[in-house]
Motif scaffolding. Sequence first.
Motif, PDB file in Angstrom:
ATOM      1  N   ALA A   1       0.845  -1.196   0.000  1.00 40.41           N
ATOM      2  CA  ALA A   1       0.000   0.000   0.000  1.00 40.41           C
ATOM      3  C   ALA A   1       0.878   1.242   0.000  1.00 40.41           C
ATOM      4  N   ASP A   2       0.264   2.367  -0.342  1.00 42.62           N
ATOM      5  CA  ASP A   2       0.964   3.639  -0.203  1.00 42.62           C
ATOM      6  C   ASP A   2       1.064   3.966   1.277  1.00 42.62           C
ATOM      7  N   LEU A   3       2.118   4.659   1.658  1.00 42.48           N
ATOM      8  CA  LEU A   3       2.294   5.107   3.036  1.00 42.48           C
ATOM      9  C   LEU A   3       2.244   6.625   3.076  1.00 42.48           C
ATOM     10  N   VAL A   4       1.916   7.190   4.230  1.00 39.14           N
ATOM     11  CA  VAL A   4       1.805   8.644   4.344  1.00 39.14           C
ATOM     12  C   VAL A   4       3.167   9.327   4.441  1.00 39.14           C
ATOM     13  N   VAL A   5       4.211   8.548   4.647  1.00 43.57           N
ATOM     14  CA  VAL A   5       5.580   9.053   4.681  1.00 43.57           C
ATOM     15  C   VAL A   5       6.305   8.415   3.494  1.00 43.57           C
ATOM     16  N   ASP A   6       7.235   9.115   2.897  1.00 42.91           N
ATOM     17  CA  ASP A   6       7.946   8.615   1.720  1.00 42.91           C
ATOM     18  C   ASP A   6       9.029   7.617   2.126  1.00 42.91           C
ATOM     19  N   VAL A   7       8.578   6.406   2.500  1.00 40.60           N
ATOM     20  CA  VAL A   7       9.461   5.307   2.887  1.00 40.60           C
ATOM     21  C   VAL A   7       8.995   4.050   2.168  1.00 40.60           C
ATOM     22  N   LYS A   8       9.770   3.000   2.282  1.00 43.14           N
ATOM     23  CA  LYS A   8       9.465   1.749   1.593  1.00 43.14           C
ATOM     24  C   LYS A   8       8.710   0.748   2.457  1.00 43.14           C
ATOM     25  N   VAL A   9       8.729   0.940   3.795  1.00 43.30           N
ATOM     26  CA  VAL A   9       8.174  -0.078   4.686  1.00 43.30           C
ATOM     27  C   VAL A   9       7.700   0.536   5.994  1.00 43.30           C
ATOM     28  N   GLU A  10       6.663  -0.065   6.564  1.00 40.56           N
ATOM     29  CA  GLU A  10       6.209   0.248   7.923  1.00 40.56           C
ATOM     30  C   GLU A  10       5.930  -1.079   8.619  1.00 40.56           C
ATOM     31  N   VAL A  11       6.300  -1.163   9.881  1.00 36.74           N
ATOM     32  CA  VAL A  11       6.171  -2.405  10.652  1.00 36.74           C
ATOM     33  C   VAL A  11       5.557  -2.094  12.005  1.00 36.74           C
ATOM     34  N   ASP A  12       4.587  -2.902  12.420  1.00 36.23           N
ATOM     35  CA  ASP A  12       4.137  -2.820  13.810  1.00 36.23           C
ATOM     36  C   ASP A  12       4.131  -4.217  14.406  1.00 36.23           C
ATOM     37  N   VAL A  13       4.239  -4.284  15.725  1.00 37.38           N
ATOM     38  CA  VAL A  13       4.293  -5.582  16.402  1.00 37.38           C
ATOM     39  C   VAL A  13       3.301  -5.621  17.556  1.00 37.38           C
ATOM     40  N   THR A  14       2.850  -6.833  17.840  1.00 35.74           N
ATOM     41  CA  THR A  14       2.036  -7.106  19.014  1.00 35.74           C
ATOM     42  C   THR A  14       2.788  -8.144  19.832  1.00 35.74           C
ATOM     43  N   CYS A  15       2.982  -7.861  21.103  1.00 37.12           N
ATOM     44  CA  CYS A  15       3.715  -8.752  22.012  1.00 37.12           C
ATOM     45  C   CYS A  15       2.800  -9.234  23.128  1.00 37.12           C
ATOM     46  N   TYR A  16       3.155 -10.351  23.718  1.00 34.97           N
ATOM     47  CA  TYR A  16       2.427 -10.855  24.885  1.00 34.97           C
ATOM     48  C   TYR A  16       3.388 -11.466  25.879  1.00 34.97           C
ATOM     49  N   LYS A  17       3.195 -11.113  27.144  1.00 34.59           N
ATOM     50  CA  LYS A  17       3.903 -11.717  28.273  1.00 34.59           C
ATOM     51  C   LYS A  17       2.880 -11.882  29.384  1.00 34.59           C
ATOM     52  N   ALA A  18       2.785 -13.078  29.936  1.00 31.72           N
ATOM     53  CA  ALA A  18       1.816 -13.317  31.001  1.00 31.72           C
ATOM     54  C   ALA A  18       2.045 -12.322  32.139  1.00 31.72           C
TER      55      ALA A  18
END
Length: 128
Positions: free
Chosen positions: A110-127
């Motif tokens: 998809a297109d991004l709102v910033v002129d970059v090639k990639v965006e990454v987000d993460v979801t983590c879990y720890k009890a």
Amino acid sequence: MSITRYGADGGVGTGGQHLPFSSAVEAGGWLYVSGQTPMTDGEVVEGGIVEQSRLAIDNCVKIMTDAGYGLEDVVHVKVILTDARYFQSFNKVFKEYFGEHPPARICAVADLVVDVKVEVDVTCYKAP
């Protein structure tokens, strides 16, 4: 259950604009890291998909580490690439980080709102 917001004062985006969201939010053992791009101090770091992918993931890891989470705690990753041709190169970088503990993942173009090639987000879990 309490909610902890990291970076709630907002970061700095391109052009020095104030970003009106938290860099991460933790609740009930879950940590949701906002999408990270290859930026340092509000400035895009130029480079190819490999360099930009490493920096986007490194930005996620820094936020996770500050919140007390590690790569082994990542359960899901969302990736947005601006070109489908970046997919294989991104996968090589992804494996450098997550080869030992591969999380679930979605990858979209998809297109991004910033002129970059990639965006990454993460979801983590720890009890808790």
